[in-house]
Design an enzyme around this catalytic site. Structure first.
Site, PDB file in Angstrom:
ATOM      1  N   ASP A 192       3.542  -7.637 -17.934  1.00  0.00           N
ATOM      2  CA  ASP A 192       4.568  -6.909 -17.182  1.00  0.00           C
ATOM      3  C   ASP A 192       5.605  -7.884 -16.632  1.00  0.00           C
ATOM      4  OD1 ASP A 192       3.219  -4.499 -17.623  1.00  0.00           O
ATOM      5  OD2 ASP A 192       2.156  -4.594 -15.708  1.00  0.00           O
TER       6      ASP A 192
ATOM      7  N   GLU B 169      -0.987   3.873 -22.128  1.00  0.00           N
ATOM      8  CA  GLU B 169       0.001   3.744 -21.071  1.00  0.00           C
ATOM      9  C   GLU B 169       1.194   4.643 -21.387  1.00  0.00           C
ATOM     10  OE1 GLU B 169       1.072  -0.254 -19.966  1.00  0.00           O
ATOM     11  OE2 GLU B 169      -1.029  -0.902 -19.891  1.00  0.00           O
TER      12      GLU B 169
ATOM     13  N   HIS C 114       5.192   2.786 -15.221  1.00  0.00           N
ATOM     14  CA  HIS C 114       4.241   2.897 -16.310  1.00  0.00           C
ATOM     15  C   HIS C 114       2.846   3.017 -15.713  1.00  0.00           C
ATOM     16  CE1 HIS C 114       3.858  -1.505 -15.725  1.00  0.00           C
ATOM     17  NE2 HIS C 114       2.723  -1.432 -16.401  1.00  0.00           N
TER      18      HIS C 114
ATOM     19  N   HIS D 193      -1.449   2.199 -15.867  1.00  0.00           N
ATOM     20  CA  HIS D 193      -2.570   1.370 -16.297  1.00  0.00           C
ATOM     21  C   HIS D 193      -3.778   2.310 -16.297  1.00  0.00           C
ATOM     22  CE1 HIS D 193      -0.828  -2.812 -14.942  1.00  0.00           C
ATOM     23  NE2 HIS D 193      -0.188  -2.296 -15.969  1.00  0.00           N
TER      24      HIS D 193
END
Length: 137
Positions: free
Chosen positions: A95, A23, A82, A84
């Site tokens: 998260d 990530e 961010h 995945h």
């Protein structure tokens, strides 16, 4: 609603591809509003999580430095992004546990098949999905 300039969107996607199976993360800058925000700039921040394949943690000093840089340019922090790398294209329980900026956007770019970018606003208790629009300028 979150409007994101095409070049900022592309920067997030390219950053995600460069991260491979880990990530990646960063700060979104532009114009922040209570109901609608506009992303004009993306600032990368190193992911220092202990397991970067399944979570992210922004380097705290670098994150503060990016926020200072954004504000010194007269822009607002709009939120954070961010990736995945293997999906899903929605916030995880981790998260939600780590979200700390109520009213700000949390963008997730997932790569399970093809890039998909979604955004959620943190209301202090849970994420609420918001519409994302791509703008050329």
């Amino acid at each position: 609603m979150l409007t994101i300039r095409r070049d900022a969107y592309d920067e997030i996607v390219h950053h995600g591809y460069a991260g491979g199976d880990e990530e990646v993360c960063g700060v979104l800058a532009g114009e922040h509003g209570a109901d609608a925000s506009r992303v004009t700039d993306v600032s990368r921040v190193e992911n220092v999580a202990d397991a970067p394949q399944i979570r992210y943690a922004m380097d705290p000093e670098a994150q503060l430095q990016r926020i200072d840089e954004i504000e010194s340019r007269g822009l607002d922090v709009v939120g954070f992004y961010h990736t995945h790398p293997t999906g899903p294209a929605r916030p995880s329980a981790v998260d939600a546990d780590r979200a700390t900026w109520p009213g700000y956007s949390y963008v997730i770019c997932a790569f399970d098949g093809h890039p998909y970018l979604g955004s959620w606003r943190w209301n202090g208790e849970e994420f609420e999905q918001e519409t994302v629009a791509i703008a050329e300028e």
